[in-house]
Design an enzyme around this catalytic site. Sequence first.
Site, mmCIF file in Angstrom:
data_model
loop_
_atom_site.group_PDB
_atom_site.id
_atom_site.type_symbol
_atom_site.label_atom_id
_atom_site.label_comp_id
_atom_site.label_asym_id
_atom_site.label_seq_id
_atom_site.Cartn_x
_atom_site.Cartn_y
_atom_site.Cartn_z
ATOM 1 N N LYS A 120 16.037 101.757 -11.558
ATOM 2 C CA LYS A 120 15.664 102.888 -10.708
ATOM 3 C C LYS A 120 14.163 102.892 -10.390
ATOM 4 C CE LYS A 120 19.768 105.265 -11.117
ATOM 5 N NZ LYS A 120 20.539 104.468 -12.025
HETATM 6 C C1 LIG Z 1 21.844 104.097 -11.884
HETATM 7 C C2 LIG Z 1 22.286 102.928 -12.656
HETATM 8 C C3 LIG Z 1 23.387 102.172 -12.260
HETATM 9 C C4 LIG Z 1 24.244 102.546 -11.061
HETATM 10 O O1 LIG Z 1 23.555 102.461 -9.844
HETATM 11 P P1 LIG Z 1 24.140 103.253 -8.567
HETATM 12 O O2 LIG Z 1 23.132 103.022 -7.507
HETATM 13 O O3 LIG Z 1 24.250 104.688 -8.972
HETATM 14 O O4 LIG Z 1 25.462 102.668 -8.264
HETATM 15 C C5 LIG Z 1 23.700 101.043 -12.994
HETATM 16 N N1 LIG Z 1 22.995 100.702 -14.092
HETATM 17 C C6 LIG Z 1 21.940 101.420 -14.510
HETATM 18 C C7 LIG Z 1 21.222 101.001 -15.732
HETATM 19 C C8 LIG Z 1 21.541 102.543 -13.810
HETATM 20 O O5 LIG Z 1 20.499 103.254 -14.239
#
Ligand SMILES: *Cc1c(COP(=O)(O)O)cnc(C)c1O
Length: 464
Positions: free
Chosen positions: A112
């Site tokens: 993120k």
């Molecule tokens: C947010 C997240 C995901 C999923 O990503 P999306 O964009 O919501 O599909 C997968 N793995 C981790 C570690 C995340 O923080």
Amino acid sequence: MKFISTRGEAPAVDFIDVLLGGTAPDGGLYMPEEWPNWPPPDGREFSVYPYAALALDLLREFVGDTFDAEELREDVEGAYATFDIDSVVPTVDLGGGRFLLELFHGPTFAFKDIALQLLGRLTARALEKRKARATVIVATSGDTGSAAIAAFRSRPNVDIVVLHPKDRVSEVQRRQMTTVLDGNVHNVALEGSFDDTQSIVKALFADTEFAARTRLTAVNSINLVRILAQAVYYDWQDWDVSIPSEGAYVVPTGNFGDVFAGEAMARMHGMANTLVVATNANDILARALKTGLYEPGPVHHTLSPSMDIQVASNFERALFEAAGRDSMWLSSAMAQFARDRRLFIPPHVLHALRRRYIAAGASDDETIAAIARVHRETGRTIDPHTATGFAVAEKLKDQLEGQMVFLATAHPAKFPEAIAKAGLPPPPIPPQLKNIMDAPERFTVLPNDASRVRQFILERTGLS
Ligand SMILES: *Cc1c(COP(=O)(O)O)cnc(C)c1O
């Protein structure tokens, strides 16, 4: 570039409105009016670019005159300078045509950061231009909250409110949020699930008087700017490891933002890669692609909490594209979904989705087995989110051919319980994570009730 709503009943807006707004006024999600061709046909050699330069060039296609070239450069370079490795997104060749795309080298050790470090800077700059304050609100299943806090703490003109489901994020994840004591950071532990936190955020946005008064801003992955920032790494070539352009990207999926970023790059690039939607036991997407019925079930709590999601907000974007941007159909389908909690995907839309995406879910046991197997085969310890990708790719191997690029979405040190279950020694903990384990925490527990959250925000932002 202008941006339009998936539901077709809101006026087209500029980049700054997409950046600072949440959902469109008609309830839809913003999309570019059209996808630019990428790379632009001017002979630039993108494969030898540093990551920040690639990101800068791609974003220029979208920002219009919201920011000038120097402002954008400063923010993009500033965002990626916070990563602990020069290549930002290192690529590891695992052998046998398998590659690991490590997306977790930012300040909070989850992917993120890639979008949010940039979004924090751009948002603060846009607010300064508008001489406005804003309240950023985030519903988090784990990683978004800490990445958003890292992106917005100490930024002027912004309060950040983060709702996490109480006792349903890992201890490391909680502490990454609650040990940040800056005055503009407001953590809420909500007595409910992640979907409840998302519903409350939606309800607060729907309260237009409140949203206007607090200048409510979303940085959840419904924000298109995040998706654009994430699209960059689907075109990224590390210095040492060259990823072939054919094959599949395997994407651990929750809210469908990351995997949709893959579709965005594919549309700009004309790539024909398969996108593997890997979920945990919350497998609504896998079921929808199989049967054509999109219908959320109860939320299961798993070893990969950032993917414990039933209603994947960004799936609306994929539906919009798969339907040939038919917003009339989409708005009635979404209205039906809001009413009945089920959506029937018509055959031609389903067919278009299946040409791009294949999906399956992995149970916790399969995820643990994948962590152990990948360690045995490659010597690497992967986190449980990344492991769902390996487990799902194994299940779907008869349908996959060519190279496979696995997106590694979190650092394994954030999930020691899952690593222990796989019988592996705990991964070394980066010093930044070690320090939070005995730092003081601050958060407020609130019931699953939008009006209580509304009151809390008014008090904290001094608007009550
Ligand atoms: C947010 C997240 C995901 C999923 O990503 P999306 O964009 O919501 O599909 C997968 N793995 C981790 C570690 C995340 O923080």
